[in-house]
Every structure is written in C-alpha cells, then in structure tokens.
Design a protein around this motif. Structure first.
Motif, PDB file in Angstrom:
ATOM      1  N   UNK A 186      30.329  22.428   5.957  1.00 52.70           N
ATOM      2  CA  UNK A 186      29.870  21.243   6.678  1.00 52.70           C
ATOM      3  C   UNK A 186      30.579  19.982   6.174  1.00 52.70           C
ATOM      4  N   UNK A 187      30.759  19.868   4.858  1.00 52.59           N
ATOM      5  CA  UNK A 187      31.398  18.678   4.277  1.00 52.59           C
ATOM      6  C   UNK A 187      32.819  18.543   4.798  1.00 52.59           C
ATOM      7  N   UNK A 188      33.531  19.650   4.910  1.00 54.96           N
ATOM      8  CA  UNK A 188      34.909  19.624   5.405  1.00 54.96           C
ATOM      9  C   UNK A 188      34.946  19.158   6.869  1.00 54.96           C
ATOM     10  N   UNK A 189      33.958  19.606   7.680  1.00 49.14           N
ATOM     11  CA  UNK A 189      33.885  19.187   9.081  1.00 49.14           C
ATOM     12  C   UNK A 189      33.600  17.698   9.204  1.00 49.14           C
ATOM     13  N   UNK A 190      32.697  17.170   8.342  1.00 53.31           N
ATOM     14  CA  UNK A 190      32.346  15.748   8.379  1.00 53.31           C
ATOM     15  C   UNK A 190      33.569  14.872   8.071  1.00 53.31           C
ATOM     16  N   UNK A 191      34.400  15.286   7.160  1.00 59.17           N
ATOM     17  CA  UNK A 191      35.613  14.519   6.847  1.00 59.17           C
ATOM     18  C   UNK A 191      36.521  14.407   8.067  1.00 59.17           C
ATOM     19  N   UNK A 192      36.680  15.508   8.826  1.00 60.12           N
ATOM     20  CA  UNK A 192      37.508  15.498  10.036  1.00 60.12           C
ATOM     21  C   UNK A 192      36.933  14.571  11.106  1.00 60.12           C
ATOM     22  N   UNK A 193      35.581  14.575  11.281  1.00 63.11           N
ATOM     23  CA  UNK A 193      34.924  13.721  12.282  1.00 63.11           C
ATOM     24  C   UNK A 193      35.106  12.243  11.949  1.00 63.11           C
ATOM     25  N   UNK A 194      35.038  11.881  10.671  1.00 68.97           N
ATOM     26  CA  UNK A 194      35.187  10.489  10.243  1.00 68.97           C
ATOM     27  C   UNK A 194      36.582   9.960  10.587  1.00 68.97           C
ATOM     28  N   UNK A 195      37.564  10.781  10.425  1.00 67.80           N
ATOM     29  CA  UNK A 195      38.939  10.369  10.729  1.00 67.80           C
ATOM     30  C   UNK A 195      39.089  10.066  12.229  1.00 67.80           C
ATOM     31  N   UNK A 196      38.459  10.893  13.126  1.00 64.95           N
ATOM     32  CA  UNK A 196      38.531  10.686  14.571  1.00 64.95           C
ATOM     33  C   UNK A 196      37.808   9.406  14.976  1.00 64.95           C
ATOM     34  N   UNK A 197      36.649   9.107  14.346  1.00 65.22           N
ATOM     35  CA  UNK A 197      35.870   7.900  14.665  1.00 65.22           C
ATOM     36  C   UNK A 197      36.644   6.628  14.340  1.00 65.22           C
ATOM     37  N   UNK A 198      37.348   6.611  13.258  1.00 64.77           N
ATOM     38  CA  UNK A 198      38.121   5.430  12.856  1.00 64.77           C
ATOM     39  C   UNK A 198      39.184   5.111  13.913  1.00 64.77           C
ATOM     40  N   UNK A 199      39.777   6.150  14.521  1.00 65.34           N
ATOM     41  CA  UNK A 199      40.778   5.938  15.567  1.00 65.34           C
ATOM     42  C   UNK A 199      40.145   5.297  16.802  1.00 65.34           C
ATOM     43  N   UNK A 200      38.925   5.778  17.246  1.00 70.69           N
ATOM     44  CA  UNK A 200      38.248   5.243  18.426  1.00 70.69           C
ATOM     45  C   UNK A 200      37.838   3.786  18.221  1.00 70.69           C
ATOM     46  N   UNK A 201      37.340   3.451  17.033  1.00 70.64           N
ATOM     47  CA  UNK A 201      36.900   2.079  16.730  1.00 70.64           C
ATOM     48  C   UNK A 201      38.078   1.109  16.840  1.00 70.64           C
ATOM     49  N   UNK A 202      39.199   1.531  16.394  1.00 66.74           N
ATOM     50  CA  UNK A 202      40.403   0.681  16.432  1.00 66.74           C
ATOM     51  C   UNK A 202      40.805   0.393  17.888  1.00 66.74           C
ATOM     52  N   UNK A 203      40.694   1.387  18.795  1.00 71.06           N
ATOM     53  CA  UNK A 203      41.058   1.202  20.204  1.00 71.06           C
ATOM     54  C   UNK A 203      40.128   0.239  20.916  1.00 71.06           C
ATOM     55  N   UNK A 204      38.789   0.329  20.699  1.00 68.30           N
ATOM     56  CA  UNK A 204      37.804  -0.554  21.352  1.00 68.30           C
ATOM     57  C   UNK A 204      37.979  -2.004  20.894  1.00 68.30           C
ATOM     58  N   UNK A 205      38.309  -2.242  19.644  1.00 66.16           N
ATOM     59  CA  UNK A 205      38.463  -3.608  19.105  1.00 66.16           C
ATOM     60  C   UNK A 205      39.597  -4.333  19.790  1.00 66.16           C
ATOM     61  N   UNK A 206      40.648  -3.634  20.155  1.00 60.03           N
ATOM     62  CA  UNK A 206      41.816  -4.261  20.815  1.00 60.03           C
ATOM     63  C   UNK A 206      41.454  -4.757  22.222  1.00 60.03           C
ATOM     64  N   UNK A 207      40.545  -4.032  23.004  1.00 59.07           N
ATOM     65  CA  UNK A 207      40.189  -4.388  24.378  1.00 59.07           C
ATOM     66  C   UNK A 207      39.404  -5.694  24.466  1.00 59.07           C
ATOM     67  N   UNK A 208      38.602  -6.071  23.457  1.00 56.72           N
ATOM     68  CA  UNK A 208      37.740  -7.262  23.505  1.00 56.72           C
ATOM     69  C   UNK A 208      38.325  -8.459  22.765  1.00 56.72           C
ATOM     70  N   UNK A 209      39.501  -8.374  22.234  1.00 59.36           N
ATOM     71  CA  UNK A 209      40.046  -9.448  21.387  1.00 59.36           C
ATOM     72  C   UNK A 209      40.431 -10.698  22.178  1.00 59.36           C
ATOM     73  N   UNK A 210      40.795 -10.580  23.505  1.00 54.64           N
ATOM     74  CA  UNK A 210      41.285 -11.711  24.285  1.00 54.64           C
ATOM     75  C   UNK A 210      40.240 -12.279  25.244  1.00 54.64           C
ATOM     76  N   UNK A 211      38.905 -11.893  25.195  1.00 54.25           N
ATOM     77  CA  UNK A 211      37.856 -12.401  26.109  1.00 54.25           C
ATOM     78  C   UNK A 211      36.636 -12.875  25.319  1.00 54.25           C
ATOM     79  N   UNK A 212      35.931 -14.024  25.900  1.00 53.95           N
ATOM     80  CA  UNK A 212      34.761 -14.609  25.242  1.00 53.95           C
ATOM     81  C   UNK A 212      33.516 -14.143  26.004  1.00 53.95           C
TER      82      UNK A 212
END
Length: 788
Positions: free
Chosen positions: A535-561
């Motif tokens: 389970x611990x090995x699986x959780x490490x893989x999931x964390x890496x995928x989440x960091x990629x998604x968070x980075x993509x969403x932050x770029x979409x809202x950077x130019x609007x108020x």
C-alpha cells in the motif's frame, strides 16, 4: 277486530291463548293475576311497545318470564281483521338481545320480516293509527283513565294537538314567520344599499381608474425591456464565474487529496515500523506450524471432554431413573400398608360379628326363621278360633231358648254360662295373640339383624381374600427399595468424580484455545504487514500524479480575477431583483385597479336589478303574512271542529254512563289556550272537572272523554281498551257502567276490552269472558278459565 292473542313466556303467562269477538270482552281477576299483561301484549304485538316500556318503568328483559322458572325467550302473536282481511303479527324477544324477530302475515302470506320497525310501520298503515294515537285515544292503561286531566295546561294542548296533527300547522306557520322575517331583512338591506349608492360618483371613479391604468401599463413596459437586457448579461457572467469556480473547486479537491495521501503514507509507515518490532523475527511459516500443533491438542481435549460428558449424562439419567423407581416403590409401600390396615379392620369386624351372633350365622338365621313361621302358624290358628268363637257367641246371643248348634231347648242359666264361656275364650285367645305378635316383632327384628350380619360377614370375608399375600409383597418391595437406594448412592459418587475430571479437561482446553487465538492474531499481523508495504508503494505513485494535476490547474486561473467577476454578477442580480420587485408591485396595483373598475361596472349593472328585487320581496312578505293568518285560522277551526265532534259524542253517551241527575252532560272546552274538561250542573252551569268534582265523577267524565276520543280519532277501528275503569266509582255507577257496556256500547264501539277485578262487570260481557288466577305465594303461572 282483534280475533286472538297468543302469549308464550310473557311475564306470568307460560302459554296462553285467548280468543275475542265483537262486543264487550272481559278479563277478570285479582291483582297480580296477569290481566294487564294481556293488554300490554296486544299493544306490543301491534306497535312493538306499550306505555310502561315506553316510559322505561320496565326493561324489555323484564317482559320475559322470570318466575316460577327463568326463560330466555318470549313470543307474542296478535291476530286481527281489517276490511275483511285477517292479519297476524308475531314478535320474539330474547334475553339480553331485545326484539330479535318480527313478522306480519296476511293469512299464510308473509308480508314483511324480520325488521321490527318495518313491521310496525305496516301495522300503522293497515290500522291507520300510530302508537301515540292508540295509547292516548283507544288504550286506557291501568289508573290512566284520567291521563289528559293529569297533564299540565300547556302540555295538555300540545299532546291533543299532536294527536290531531294540528302541531304540523303550527310548525308550518312558525316556518312562514321565520321566512317572512328573513325576506323583510333582505329587502331592508337591499333598500339601504340602493339609498347609499351614488351613480354619478361611480361613473367618475370608473374614468379615473381607466386613466391610472394607462400610465401604469406604460411604466411596466419600460421596466420589462430593461429587465430582459440585464437578464442576458447576467447569464454570460454566470457562465464565466461557474467555469472559474469549477477550476478552483477542482484545485481545492486535489490539494485536499494530496494532504490526505501524505497523512495516510505517514500512518502506514508508522504501522510498518511497529509490526516489525512485534513480530520478534518470527516467520509466517513457523507461526502456521505452531498453530497446527495447538489445534491438534485442542481436538484431543475436546474428544476427552465429549466422552466425559456422555458418561456424565448416562450417570445422571441412571440416577434419575432409579430415583423415579424409588419414588414409585415408596408410593406402592404406602398403598400396601393402607391395604394391611384395611385387612386388619375387616378381620376385627368379622370377629365382632362372630362374637355377637356366633360362628355359624347361616344355621342361626334358619333357626330364627323357623321360629317366625311357627309363631305365624300359631297366630293364624288363634285368629281362626277367635272368629269361630265370636260366630258362636253371636248366634247364641241372638237366640233365646234354643241351642244354635243342635237347636235343642236350653235354659237361661245354660245360655248365660255358654256366653260367659265364649267371652272368656275370646279374651284368652286375644291375650295369646297379643303376646305372639310382640314375640313375632322382636324375633323379626332379630332375623333382620342376623341377616344383615350374615351378609356383611360374607362381604368382609371376600374382601379379605383380595388382600392375600400382601405381607410378603410389602417385604419384597422394601428389599427392592433398599437395593435402589444403595445403587443411587454409588452412582452419585461416580458422578462427582466425573464432574471433577471434566473441570480439569475444560481448564486445559481453555488454555489451548487462548494460545490458538494468540497465534492467529500474530499470523494476521504478519499478513497485514506485507499488505501495508505494498500500500505504501502505491501511495507514493498516487502522490506523484496529484502534483502534476495541481500544477496544470494553477496555470488556467493565473490570468483571471474571480472575485471581481463575482462582484459584477452580484450587482447585476441585485438590479434584476429590484426591477422584478417594481414590476410585481405594478402588476398588483394594475390588478387592484382592474378589480375596482370591474366592481364599479357590476355596481352600476346591479343597481336596476336591486330595485326590481325589492319590489318582488315586498310582494312575497305580504303573501306570507296572509298565509300565516290562514294557518292560524285553520288551527283554530280544526280545534273547534274537533271539540264540537267530541262534545256531540260525549253528550250522546253521558246519560248512559252517569247514573245521577246532578250533572246532565260533559264537554271539552278551550280556555286560555288549553283544553278543559267540564260537566254541566243541574242549574246549567259548566264546572271544571279538574280539582272540583269527586273522584268517581272525575273517572266517569274521563271515561266519556276516552270513548269520545276513540270514536272521533279512530272511527275506522271502533276499538276501546279499558284497564280497571271502575277506579273511584261507587256501586251504582259500576252497575250502570256494566249495563252501558252490555246494551249500549255498540253505538260507539264495535269491540271493547275490559280489564277488571270487579265481579259486577261480568254482567257487561257480550263477547268473551276469561277469569285469571295465580298463586303468588308460589310464584305460579297465570291460570286461565274461559267462562263463555
């Protein structure tokens, strides 16, 4: 005409059949003999009730016979003829159930059943009278002849008006007054409205409302145009804000998941470290081998335990069976001891009989019987000698100078000597006979006692035979009892040892089961440790995928108020709500003005209608006033016609029923809104009967009124029922009443029923006469004797 009545279990009548004819029928008997019960039964048969039941002096169950025996059902049947057709009404009463069956037949044809109310309604239709009219005009219950005099003033007019159905006219007049008042109130209200309304003011108001509606509709149109523009702009803003809020929500969700994953990884890592410490370097295979050894040991303990428990059950069952046998033996020993006591008692009784009568009872009994027969023979011989000697004495006493045997002449002295000799012989024979009779009676009693003793001796001897060998049997039972007691004691010792062994096995088994549980728990933890590492090995893989998604969403809202867009949307929505509220307010005002306009138009249209309605109401009120007067006059005329007819009838019958000259007539008058019964004195003055005349005069006046009521109110029947009509009458009045009922009753009644204890009224009977009797001390049935 009432032809016949049958009563079964009705009050004191067990099974009574009475037949009646036209003319005066009488039922005569003392108080409590069941006379009034017959008339009550006729009333109940026709109408399902009678006065005492109607006023609840008695209950329906009281009608069913209670004495001399309690019955559960009563039956009444009344046979009557109307318009040459014969009908039979039958009703059944059951205790605690009421009237359970009713029927009416025309001959053998069933007209209706079993509903009591429908049968009563059909009887009323045939007779053309109801119960109220029957009970007040035709049926004078016991001591009820002066019923109308005993009523209070207002109540008397009310009851008589009810019989005449005049009360229905009063009801109609009262309703007419109520309707007239309502119509007058409505007319006055319409007149008041017509006087208040100003038609010119109504027209001016209508013009003002039309101008106001035009201006309000123009303002509403402009606001609606602005509302539509703002609505389109708001939809565009809502779409943009919704897209940005969705991205922001997704970002928040991803961050929450990241935090949750990091927490889970930390927790799993901590669990892995702890499991590794608790395992004590034991492998999974070693733990499984140790568990198998423990389970084999548990199985062995369980088998030993089951074996011991079976032995315990066998011992317990054996002890229980032996204890049951012991109880049975103890009970049997007690029974045998009782039988031994009975045997001893019988032997004592036999010993007493032998002591009193000797051992050879049969021989002694035969000897006594022979002595009895010898005494009987001697007595027979003595009676023969007495009879012969008395015959000789009689013959010689009748002769003077001849011997009655040889007819030779004998002297007076010889004749006297023979007579004395015969008398001495008779005296001697009688003395011997008396002594023999006394001896015979004593010997007969002794034979009876000896016979009874002999019979008892045989009975006791036979019973003793039944107890043969009983002493030997009790010794055998006692021996068996001791053997079982000893066996039970030994088995109980074995049972105690067995219980001790079971406790030791159970303790060992419990220890093995605890060890088994510990091993299973350790194996589960080792398996869980392997799962957590994966389970611990699986959780490490999931964390890496989440960091990629968070980075993509932050770029979409950077130019609007997003916040600025929300404020603009809120201001637009507020303006739309303001415009909508103003439009709704205008709609309500426009609707209110349109309603006012409509009201003005309706008022103008209704003004002319009100004038026409007022004229119509005035006409109706006048017509109802005329109708009220007509009804009131009709009531008065009906009362006068009724009084005139009643008075004519009473004037015709008064001389026939009143035997004196001090009162020449009787009449029914109307005074102070009440009916008054009066009699005319010899001076021509009319005197009120109530409270002035004597009891007898009051009774005759009441009788005349009853006869008149019956003739006037039920002329189609011409029935009259009089229960004890002689109350307060003197002997001459009773005799004249009897003559009237006999010779002149046919002028005003076809059939009269007379209930009385007055024997003088037997002379009044032209129909059937029945005498009733009843032994009240024995609570006997009513007895019926048909006289003619």
């Amino acid at each position: 005409m009432i032809n016949k009545i049958q009563l079964k279990n009705w009050r004191s009548h067990l099974d009574t059949d009475l037949e009646f004819t036209s003319g005066t029928n009488a039922i005569l008997g003392p108080m409590g003999s069941g006379k009034s019960s017959v008339m009550n039964a006729i009333c109940f048969g026709l109408f399902g009730t009678f006065p005492d039941l109607q006023t609840r002096k008695i209950k329906l169950d009281d009608i069913i016979m209670n004495k001399p025996s309690v019955k559960n059902e009563s039956q009444i049947s009344v046979d009557f003829t109307i318009d040459d057709k014969t009908y039979t009404v039958m009703r059944v009463i059951e205790r605690n159930k009421g009237t359970t069956y009713s029927e009416i037949r025309e001959g053998d044809k069933l007209l209706d059943s079993p509903n009591a109310q429908r049968v009563t309604e059909l009887v009323e239709k045939l007779l053309k009278i109801n119960y109220e009219l029957f009970s007040r005009a035709i049926y004078s219950e016991q001591n009820g002849l002066d019923y109308f005099l005993r009523l209070s003033r207002g109540e008397r007019m009310k009851r008589i008006d009810n019989l005449l159905m005049i009360d229905k006219f009063e009801g109609a007049r009262s309703n007419a007054v109520t309707l007239r008042n309502r119509l007058a109130e409505k007319k006055d209200a319409l007149q008041s409205v017509a006087d208040i309304e100003d038609f010119k003011e109504l027209k001016k108001n209508l013009d003002d409302i039309d101008y106001s509606l035009k201006k309000l509709n123009e303002t509403k149109s402009n606001l609606s145009k602005e509302f539509d523009e703002k609505k389109i702009n708001m939809k565009s803003l809502e779409k943009e804000v919704k897209e940005l809020e969705g991205i922001e929500k997704t970002l928040n969700t991803l961050n929450n998941r990241k935090n949750s994953l990091e927490g889970s990884m930390k927790e799993v890592k901590h669990s892995i470290d702890n499991f590794r410490k608790d395992a004590n370097d034991k492998t999974l295979d070693v733990s499984h081998e140790e568990l198998k050894d423990t389970e084999k040991l548990i199985k062995k303990h369980q088998e030993e335990l089951n074996k011991s428990r079976k032995e315990q059950e066998a011992l317990t069952r054996n002890i229980s069976e032996n204890e049951t046998k012991i109880g049975f033996l103890e009970s049997k020993i007690k029974e045998i001891q009782t039988d031994i006591s009975k045997k001893l008692e019988l032997e004592n009784k036999i010993s007493s009989i032998e002591k009193e009568f000797g051992k050879n009872l049969i021989q002694a009994l035969e000897k006594k019987k022979e002595e009895l027969e010898a005494i009987q023979r001697t007595n027979s011989e003595l009676l023969t000698k007495i009879e012969q000697t008395e015959e000789s004495l009689s013959k010689i006493s009748k002769t003077h100078d001849k011997c009655p045997v040889c007819e030779s002449k004998i002297s007076t002295e010889r004749r006297s000597s023979l007579i004395a000799d015969y008398q001495d012989r008779i005296k001697s024979y009688n003395g011997s006979l008396k002594e023999n009779k006394e001896a015979f009676a004593a010997l007969k009693q002794m034979v009876k006692e000896t016979g009874e003793a002999s019979k008892n001796f045989e009975i006791y001897s036979e019973k003793i035979k039944e107890f043969k060998g009983i002493e030997k049997e009790i010794e055998e039972k006692k021996k068996d009892h001791r053997t079982l007691i000893e066996a039970v004691s030994r088995k109980k010792q074995d049972l105690e040892k067995n219980r001790s062994g079971i406790s030791e096995i159970e303790e060992s088994l419990e220890k093995s089961k605890n060890k088994q549980q510990q091993l299973k728990s350790a194996i589960e933890k080792l398996i869980d440790l392997k799962d957590k590492e994966e389970k611990f090995s699986n959780l490490e893989n999931q964390l890496e995928e989440l960091n990629k998604e968070i980075s993509g969403c932050s770029k979409k809202t950077s130019d609007k108020n997003l916040e600025k867009l929300r404020i603009t949307l809120t201001e637009t929505a507020s303006r739309i709500s303001e415009i909508s509220a103003r439009i709704n307010g205008l709609v309500e005002i426009i609707l209110e003005r349109e309603n006012r306009r409509k009201d003005c138009q309706i008022k103008i249209q209704q003004a002319e209608k009100q004038k026409e309605e007022i004229k119509l109401l005035e006409s109706l009120v006048l017509g109802l006033k005329i109708f009220e007067k007509a009804l009131e006059k009709t009531q008065t005329q009906l009362r006068e016609n009724f009084v005139d007819t009643v008075n004519y009838t009473m004037d015709q019958i008064w001389p026939d029923i009143y035997p004196y000259k001090d009162f020449g007539s009787a009449r029914l008058g109307i005074k102070e809104r009440d009916y008054i019964l009066q009699v005319q004195s010899s001076s021509g003055e009319w005197i009120d009967v109530d409270g002035i005349v004597s009891g007898g005069e009051r009774s005759i006046a009441s009788l005349a009124l009853r006869i008149a009521f019956s003739s006037v109110l039920a002329p189609q029947l011409k029935w009259l029922v009089l229960d004890e009509p002689t109350h307060n009458l003197d002997s001459k009045a009773v005799e004249d009443l009897s003559e009237t009922l006999k010779t002149r009753v046919g002028d005003f009644a076809d059939q009269v029923f007379l209930i009385t204890h007055e024997k003088t009224l037997e002379n009044a009977v032209t129909g059937q006469l029945y005498r009733l009797s009843r032994n009240k001390e024995l609570d006997d049935f009513s007895r019926i004797e048909k006289v003619n």
